[in-house]
Design a protein around this motif. Structure first.
Motif, short mmCIF file in Angstrom:
data_model
loop_
_atom_site.label_atom_id
_atom_site.label_comp_id
_atom_site.label_asym_id
_atom_site.label_seq_id
_atom_site.Cartn_x
_atom_site.Cartn_y
_atom_site.Cartn_z
N ALA A 94 0.82 -1.21 0.00
CA ALA A 94 0.00 0.00 0.00
C ALA A 94 0.86 1.26 0.00
N GLY A 95 2.07 1.18 0.56
CA GLY A 95 2.96 2.33 0.58
C GLY A 95 3.81 2.46 -0.67
N ASN A 96 3.51 1.62 -1.67
CA ASN A 96 4.25 1.63 -2.95
C ASN A 96 5.70 1.19 -2.81
N MET A 97 6.02 0.48 -1.73
CA MET A 97 7.34 -0.12 -1.61
C MET A 97 7.33 -1.42 -2.40
N LEU A 98 8.44 -1.70 -3.09
CA LEU A 98 8.51 -2.88 -3.94
C LEU A 98 9.31 -4.00 -3.28
N THR A 99 8.79 -5.22 -3.43
CA THR A 99 9.52 -6.42 -3.07
C THR A 99 9.81 -7.16 -4.37
N GLY B 27 13.90 16.89 -13.34
CA GLY B 27 12.60 16.93 -13.99
C GLY B 27 11.43 16.56 -13.11
N THR B 28 11.64 16.39 -11.81
CA THR B 28 10.54 16.09 -10.91
C THR B 28 10.86 16.67 -9.54
N SER B 29 9.84 16.92 -8.75
CA SER B 29 10.03 17.48 -7.42
C SER B 29 9.56 16.51 -6.36
N ASN B 30 10.26 16.52 -5.22
CA ASN B 30 9.91 15.70 -4.07
C ASN B 30 9.69 14.23 -4.43
N PRO B 31 10.64 13.64 -5.15
CA PRO B 31 10.47 12.21 -5.47
C PRO B 31 10.78 11.34 -4.26
N ASN B 32 10.25 10.13 -4.26
CA ASN B 32 10.75 9.09 -3.35
C ASN B 32 12.04 8.56 -3.98
N ARG B 98 0.02 5.88 -5.83
CA ARG B 98 -0.18 4.45 -5.91
C ARG B 98 -0.02 3.95 -7.35
N TYR B 99 0.52 2.74 -7.46
CA TYR B 99 0.69 2.04 -8.73
C TYR B 99 1.73 2.67 -9.65
N GLN B 100 2.45 3.65 -9.15
CA GLN B 100 3.47 4.27 -10.00
C GLN B 100 4.76 3.45 -9.96
N PRO B 101 5.42 3.29 -11.08
CA PRO B 101 6.63 2.47 -11.13
C PRO B 101 7.82 3.21 -10.54
N GLN B 102 8.86 2.44 -10.31
CA GLN B 102 10.13 3.04 -9.94
C GLN B 102 11.00 3.12 -11.20
N HIS B 103 11.77 4.21 -11.30
CA HIS B 103 12.62 4.44 -12.46
C HIS B 103 14.07 4.37 -12.00
N PHE B 104 14.83 3.53 -12.66
CA PHE B 104 16.16 3.20 -12.19
C PHE B 104 17.26 3.91 -12.97
N GLY B 105 18.35 4.19 -12.26
CA GLY B 105 19.57 4.62 -12.92
C GLY B 105 20.28 3.41 -13.52
#
Lengths: 110, 113
Positions: A94-99, B27-32, B98-105
């Motif tokens: 739910a926190g969008n952390m990936l496993t 190109g983005t602000s306050n990313p995780n 929610r449901y947004q992907p992670q983008h990798f270096g």
């Protein structure tokens, strides 16, 4: 701790063959993502599945999310040498952390 | 468009030396922001993540630390490297939706001698 088991770990097939990669867990995920990674590069997202039972197609790749949102599969039809790479599944909470699963290294021989 | 930069691409360090790997996002602000380590041909292990400047969460106890001095800068450090720190280190970013992907270096290959 959520765990994702990916199988098979390695797969070597001839061009034109079909294959399926599985990703299984005892945990429920809010979504399931599939990535493909080339050597020396970071993973690149292929697809995100969100709804239980959802099926998404990306050209020759078909992705399915299990009804209970605990498992997923990736099916490749008529594999090509360009499909060679490391395929990774990743479950999101739910926190969008990936496993991440352990990955499937696919080699398609011409 | 958003981009992520990681450097160096490869690094060879002696045991006991310090480490600093840098990751910046544009190109983005306050990313995780995330740091992962990947064993050869295997899955990714999350090391640290950050939801804002100065906010760092550690997922596994280890010889490494992370810092986020600026909104789009994430640094992975060690005071004294161990042989077991060798690996492929990946930085990633995502938006906090929610449901947004992670983008990798493209990662840093770290070899400890």
């Amino acid at each position: 701790t959520q765990l994702l088991e990916q199988s098979p770990q390695f797969l070597s097939i001839q061009e034109g063959e079909n294959l399926t990669v599985y990703c299984n867990s005892s945990s429920v995920f809010s979504s399931l993502q599939w990535y493909r990674q080339e050597p020396g590069e970071g993973p690149v997202l292929l697809v995100t599945v969100v709804t239980g039972g959802e099926v998404k197609k990306l050209k020759r790749l078909t992705f399915q999310f299990g009804d209970a949102r605990k498992d997923s599969s990736l099916h490749i039809t008529a594999a090509q040498p360009g499909d060679t790479g490391l395929y990774l599944c990743a479950g999101a909470n739910a926190g969008n952390m990936l496993t991440f699963g352990g990955g499937t290294r696919l080699m398609v021989k011409p | 468009s958003q981009t992520i930069h990681q450097w160096p691409a490869t690094l060879v360090q002696p045991v006991g030396s310090p480490l600093s790997l840098e990751c910046t996002v544009e190109g983005t602000s306050n990313p995780n922001l995330y740091w992962y380590r990947q064993a050869a041909g295997r899955g990714l292990q999350l090391l640290f993540y950050s939801v804002g400047i100065g906010q760092i969460s550690s997922e596994v106890p280890q010889n490494l630390s992370a810092s986020r001095p600026q909104d789009r800068q994430f640094i992975l450090s060690s005071k004294k490297l161990l042989l077991s720190d060798s690996g492929f280190y990946l930085c990633a970013w995502s938006v906090g939706l929610r449901y947004q992907p992670q983008h990798f270096g493209d990662g840093t290959r770290l070899s400890i001698l």
